[in-house]
Design a protein around this motif. Sequence first.
Motif, PDB file in Angstrom:
ATOM      1  N   GLY A   1       0.633  -1.205   0.020  1.00 32.69           N
ATOM      2  CA  GLY A   1      -0.083  -0.120  -0.115  1.00 32.69           C
ATOM      3  C   GLY A   1       0.620   1.427  -0.026  1.00 32.69           C
ATOM      4  N   MET A   2       0.551   2.094  -0.492  1.00 29.27           N
ATOM      5  CA  MET A   2       0.935   3.733  -0.956  1.00 29.27           C
ATOM      6  C   MET A   2      -0.002   4.614  -1.287  1.00 29.27           C
ATOM      7  SD  MET A   2       3.954   3.191  -3.381  1.00 29.27           S
ATOM      8  CE  MET A   2       4.489   1.572  -3.087  1.00 29.27           C
ATOM      9  N   MET A   3      -0.062   5.771  -1.034  1.00 25.93           N
ATOM     10  CA  MET A   3      -0.794   6.645  -1.476  1.00 25.93           C
ATOM     11  C   MET A   3      -0.354   7.452  -2.849  1.00 25.93           C
ATOM     12  SD  MET A   3      -3.483   7.748   0.181  1.00 25.93           S
ATOM     13  CE  MET A   3      -4.947   9.051   0.267  1.00 25.93           C
TER      14      MET A   3
ATOM     15  N   ALA B   1      -1.285  -1.474  -5.604  1.00 23.59           N
ATOM     16  CA  ALA B   1      -0.337  -0.666  -6.131  1.00 23.59           C
ATOM     17  C   ALA B   1       0.528  -1.597  -6.893  1.00 23.59           C
ATOM     18  CB  ALA B   1       0.732   0.064  -5.220  1.00 23.59           C
ATOM     19  N   CYS B   2       0.728  -2.838  -6.519  1.00 28.96           N
ATOM     20  CA  CYS B   2       1.534  -3.755  -7.368  1.00 28.96           C
ATOM     21  C   CYS B   2       0.893  -4.298  -8.716  1.00 28.96           C
ATOM     22  CB  CYS B   2       1.899  -5.160  -6.532  1.00 28.96           C
ATOM     23  SG  CYS B   2       0.754  -6.011  -5.963  1.00 28.96           S
TER      24      CYS B   2
ATOM     25  N   GLY C   1      -6.149  -6.902   4.393  1.00 26.22           N
ATOM     26  CA  GLY C   1      -5.323  -6.342   5.163  1.00 26.22           C
ATOM     27  C   GLY C   1      -4.344  -5.175   4.964  1.00 26.22           C
ATOM     28  N   CYS C   2      -4.663  -4.649   3.787  1.00 25.61           N
ATOM     29  CA  CYS C   2      -3.355  -3.738   3.289  1.00 25.61           C
ATOM     30  C   CYS C   2      -3.492  -2.432   3.938  1.00 25.61           C
ATOM     31  CB  CYS C   2      -3.786  -3.596   1.722  1.00 25.61           C
ATOM     32  SG  CYS C   2      -5.198  -2.784   1.249  1.00 25.61           S
ATOM     33  N   GLY C   3      -4.591  -1.925   4.426  1.00 28.63           N
ATOM     34  CA  GLY C   3      -4.737  -0.772   5.191  1.00 28.63           C
ATOM     35  C   GLY C   3      -5.154   0.453   4.489  1.00 28.63           C
ATOM     36  N   ALA C   4      -5.440   0.268   3.128  1.00 28.17           N
ATOM     37  CA  ALA C   4      -5.834   1.552   2.447  1.00 28.17           C
ATOM     38  C   ALA C   4      -7.319   2.004   2.941  1.00 28.17           C
ATOM     39  CB  ALA C   4      -6.380   0.652   0.912  1.00 28.17           C
ATOM     40  N   CYS C   5      -8.105   1.260   3.434  1.00 29.42           N
ATOM     41  CA  CYS C   5      -9.253   1.862   4.270  1.00 29.42           C
ATOM     42  C   CYS C   5      -8.849   2.943   5.159  1.00 29.42           C
ATOM     43  CB  CYS C   5     -10.194   0.744   4.796  1.00 29.42           C
ATOM     44  SG  CYS C   5      -9.169  -0.476   5.728  1.00 29.42           S
ATOM     45  N   VAL C   6      -8.042   2.605   5.965  1.00 33.00           N
ATOM     46  CA  VAL C   6      -7.566   3.574   6.998  1.00 33.00           C
ATOM     47  C   VAL C   6      -6.971   4.766   6.092  1.00 33.00           C
ATOM     48  CG1 VAL C   6      -5.910   3.823   8.851  1.00 33.00           C
ATOM     49  CG2 VAL C   6      -7.076   1.660   8.667  1.00 33.00           C
ATOM     50  N   ALA C   7      -6.286   4.316   5.262  1.00 36.62           N
ATOM     51  CA  ALA C   7      -5.370   5.557   4.457  1.00 36.62           C
ATOM     52  C   ALA C   7      -6.281   6.230   4.167  1.00 36.62           C
ATOM     53  CB  ALA C   7      -4.439   4.910   3.549  1.00 36.62           C
ATOM     54  N   ALA C   8      -7.432   5.909   3.236  1.00 32.13           N
ATOM     55  CA  ALA C   8      -8.248   6.772   2.564  1.00 32.13           C
ATOM     56  C   ALA C   8      -9.272   7.515   3.443  1.00 32.13           C
ATOM     57  CB  ALA C   8      -8.877   6.004   1.451  1.00 32.13           C
ATOM     58  N   CYS C   9      -9.521   6.798   4.670  1.00 33.39           N
ATOM     59  CA  CYS C   9     -10.624   7.590   5.313  1.00 33.39           C
ATOM     60  C   CYS C   9     -10.153   8.776   6.085  1.00 33.39           C
ATOM     61  CB  CYS C   9     -10.718   6.525   6.693  1.00 33.39           C
ATOM     62  SG  CYS C   9     -11.867   7.205   7.764  1.00 33.39           S
ATOM     63  N   PRO C  10     -11.187  10.012   5.984  1.00 32.65           N
ATOM     64  CA  PRO C  10     -10.574  11.393   6.409  1.00 32.65           C
ATOM     65  C   PRO C  10     -10.418  11.203   8.090  1.00 32.65           C
ATOM     66  CG  PRO C  10     -12.519  11.507   5.052  1.00 32.65           C
ATOM     67  CD  PRO C  10     -12.293  10.026   5.130  1.00 32.65           C
ATOM     68  N   ASN C  11     -11.112  10.052   8.724  1.00 33.42           N
ATOM     69  CA  ASN C  11     -10.825  10.018  10.219  1.00 33.42           C
ATOM     70  C   ASN C  11      -9.881   8.750  10.568  1.00 33.42           C
ATOM     71  OD1 ASN C  11     -12.987  11.378  10.319  1.00 33.42           O
ATOM     72  ND2 ASN C  11     -14.516  10.002  10.820  1.00 33.42           N
TER      73      ASN C  11
END
Lengths: 216, 257
Positions: B67-69, B83-84, B161-171
């Motif tokens: 994951g990355m932004m 991303a891959c 479990g990549c964490g994109a949900c956390v990364a994209a969430c404004p909160n």
Amino acid sequence: MLSFWQSSVGKKAAMGLTGLIVVGFVLVHMAGNLQFFVGPSKFNEYSHLLRHTLIELTWIVRLVLLAAIAVHITAAWQLTQRAKAARPVGYERRDAQVSTYASRAMRWGGVYLLVFIVYHILHFTTGTLHPAYDEAQAYGNVVIGFSSLWVSLFYLGAMALLSLHLYHGTWACLRSLGLAKPSSNPLERRIALIVAIVVPAGFSLLPLSVLLGIVR
Amino acid sequence: MNLTLRVWRQAGPAAAGAMREYRAEGISPDMSFLEMLDVVNEGLIAKGDEPIAFDHDCREGICGMCGMMINGAAHGPQRLTTACQLHMRSFSDGETITIEPWRATAFPVLKDLVVDRSAFDRIIQAGGFISAPTGSAVDGNAIPIPKLDADDAMDAAACIGCGACVAACPNASASLFTAAKISHLGSLPQGQPERSRRALAMVAQMDLESFGGCSLFGECMEACPKGISIDTINTMHRDFLFASATKRDVKEWSGGA
Ligand code: HEM
Ligand code: FES
């Protein structure tokens, strides 16, 4: 109960429930206000009913709403602080992809609504901020109150934000309470759209009709 | 293709970081995003510079490491794609691409684009499992499961479990991740014994890890490379509320097995 309130999910459910209570209230309040268009005697009678005949009921509703708003604001504040702490270092670039403007306006829109609610009570309920308040003349109070352009604009602005708040809130609260049914075209989205249009539009008819000189 | 990259560089967990600019030249549109970074890194190594650190493992969209932004979107501009698995043909020649690590208190940056996602592991440890007898596997269809329930469980289980949900969430909320796990196990008969306890324990751990709460913005669902629905969050709330009201199967568990 304490661990429920301490949880982010519990707080969100509390916001959903208290929000739903206030949604119910604004629906009834808006419908009641439309009696304004029946005429002065009907509207003043309605005011008398709420302020004298049914005063006990009025007080129960007031206390329930006060408690609901207090819980709603406390949870909103704490969840906002939690969200801020969850990302202290922001992105250089993060583009909103799908979130609605309504969802992003919940926080500042909520603050505007809070200011509005306080002003609104001091304006039409206590008369403190009204230029010529007469307890027995609800109809006249409204006409005089809205003949000020600035006051009417402030009310209309609040109704625009109420519309946004209701559009996201009416949809979201059912999900916060775990009551939504999975669907690609959820019923609660359509209900939210209707509520978000009908409630603020109904309220807005009063200042608009006074401003445009339709009602004197 | 020739591109300009603006990349977050940070030497270590405690070091200060900054955006730095790099040129990526002679990139084929058929390369994956990570292959493009590999090319840039070879250039950096040849010059004696420190290569850009990024996480990756499978490079086929199933491990959740990469994951990355990318240009303000988790995993970049292509929907339902890690991303891959993102290809350079999604970008245009001459473009400037901004690349940042996931940003969340719960995901501290270890180096450059690499973050520590062990908060997710601790959420799973708190309740993302079932009590199954060990030994040989049971016969297929020994436990009848309605097709629609199996489908729901399978959709939720697609979470990597990549964490994109956390990364994209404004909160910076981990609600979609946690809800996917709770829905996955809660949809199946095998997940029933711990269902209430699971909802309480996983939500409590999610809060402990300093993730934000859910405002139902919907950004997580759009960012999720596996297309997990926010309907799972509705299920998480339902299970949590039910568990809070009944405290069913909470007591037996505190005693241990
Ligand atoms: C008094 C001032 C108010 C403030 C400060 C406020 C603030 C907020 C905030 C910040 C949220 C979003 C919380 C989040 O998801 O992070 C929210 C949600 C909501 N608000 Fe308000 N609000 C106010 C008044 C109202 C009113 C007047 C209504 C009803 C007409 C209302 C109904 C709702 C509903 C239904 C939700 C959705 C709750 C959920 O997602 O479950 N609010 N409010
Ligand atoms: S490297 Fe495994 S999902 Fe991208």
